[in-house]
Design a protein around this motif. Structure first.
Motif, PDB file in Angstrom:
ATOM      1  N   ILE A  78      11.744   4.933   9.629  1.00 57.84           N
ATOM      2  CA  ILE A  78      10.405   4.510  10.036  1.00 57.84           C
ATOM      3  C   ILE A  78       9.783   5.588  10.919  1.00 57.84           C
ATOM      4  CG2 ILE A  78       9.065   2.775  11.286  1.00 57.84           C
ATOM      5  CD1 ILE A  78      11.209   0.735  10.591  1.00 57.84           C
ATOM      6  N   PHE A  82       4.088   4.687  12.470  1.00 58.85           N
ATOM      7  CA  PHE A  82       4.016   3.326  11.945  1.00 58.85           C
ATOM      8  C   PHE A  82       4.304   2.318  13.064  1.00 58.85           C
ATOM      9  CE2 PHE A  82       5.551  -0.507   9.829  1.00 58.85           C
ATOM     10  CZ  PHE A  82       4.623  -0.677   8.816  1.00 58.85           C
ATOM     11  N   TYR A 121       7.210  -2.720   6.504  1.00 59.75           N
ATOM     12  CA  TYR A 121       7.351  -1.287   6.260  1.00 59.75           C
ATOM     13  C   TYR A 121       7.904  -1.029   4.858  1.00 59.75           C
ATOM     14  CZ  TYR A 121       8.326   3.606   6.536  1.00 59.75           C
ATOM     15  OH  TYR A 121       8.324   4.954   6.254  1.00 59.75           O
ATOM     16  N   TYR A 124       5.087  -1.418   2.613  1.00 57.15           N
ATOM     17  CA  TYR A 124       4.194  -0.269   2.725  1.00 57.15           C
ATOM     18  C   TYR A 124       4.746   0.932   1.956  1.00 57.15           C
ATOM     19  CZ  TYR A 124       1.596   3.549   4.915  1.00 57.15           C
ATOM     20  OH  TYR A 124       0.824   4.665   5.137  1.00 57.15           O
ATOM     21  N   GLU A 125       6.059   1.151   2.065  1.00 54.65           N
ATOM     22  CA  GLU A 125       6.698   2.239   1.316  1.00 54.65           C
ATOM     23  C   GLU A 125       6.503   2.062  -0.189  1.00 54.65           C
ATOM     24  OE1 GLU A 125      10.553   4.301   3.346  1.00 54.65           O
ATOM     25  OE2 GLU A 125      10.851   2.315   2.498  1.00 54.65           O
TER      26      GLU A 125
END
Length: 220
Positions: A78, A82, A121, A124-125
């Motif tokens: 991460i 972010f 996350y 989002y990836e």
């Protein structure tokens, strides 16, 4: 770290360990933290299932469970850009939101805050956007959180309600600052009383000041 706090940490960690067996509780020079792999399986509104795993470190405060833990990710996955705090911990939400969802329970902290953050996350990836939407940073994000909490769009009204929490000057017989023309005790009053259980006046003063800066109001 007192015996009562140590005992509570042991109890809460053992409850967490039942579901997340790769986590370990460590102590070092009076500090306590939980480290290890945290696997999860989660969806958003029943869609977009994601199965993933992160290497995490949960920092337990010395006054646990009065104050919520803090979270770090040490797998290098991460990025700092972010939703990360200046101290390197992950920003799981506005301060009051974190305290409400934690509510003195480590398992709730992981289920209600840690996993949604990690899921967001991973999402989002994979998809390039956020599943839940996202708050702004700093005072703007805190203000947006209170707008959602009070179900209000007016920033001025939110600040007036937040000022009551920050000063402790609750006057139930006066009109509610939200503009409903109802008395405070019959409108947002009960919610304010409930919220006061999650933070100290000092915490609410910090929230108020962070929001007031946006409008150049005098800090408390």
């Amino acid at each position: 770290m007192g015996d009562i706090t140590r005992d509570q940490i042991e109890i809460d960690f053992n409850e967490l360990k039942v579901l997340y067996q790769d986590l370990r509780l460590l102590r070092e020079e009076g500090d306590a933290y939980i480290v290890g792999d945290l696997p999860f399986s989660a969806t958003y509104n029943g869609n977009s299932p994601i199965i993933d795993q992160y290497k995490i470190k949960i920092l337990l405060p010395k006054d646990y469970p009065k104050s919520p833990p803090k979270l770090m990710e040490f797998g290098g996955r991460i990025p700092k850009s972010f939703h990360t705090n200046p101290d390197g911990t992950l920003c799981l939400g506005a301060p009051l939101e974190v305290r409400m969802k934690f509510n003195g329970n480590l398992l709730s902290y992981v289920k209600e805050l840690v996993i949604p953050y990690l899921y967001s996350y991973s999402y989002y990836e994979k998809y390039g956007d956020m599943p839940f939407g996202e708050l702004s940073h700093g005072g703007r994000g805190i203000l947006e959180s209170y707008q959602e909490l009070f179900v209000l769009t007016s920033s001025e009204c939110v600040l007036d309600l937040l000022e009551i929490l920050a000063t402790g000057k609750f006057r139930g017989h006066l009109d509610c600052p939200c503009g409903s023309r109802m008395k405070l005790r019959k409108c947002h009053g009960p919610q304010l009383i409930q919220l006061s259980n999650y933070q100290t006046k000092f915490d609410f003063i910090n929230d108020y000041n962070d929001c007031a800066i946006l409008f150049r109001k005098n800090p408390l």
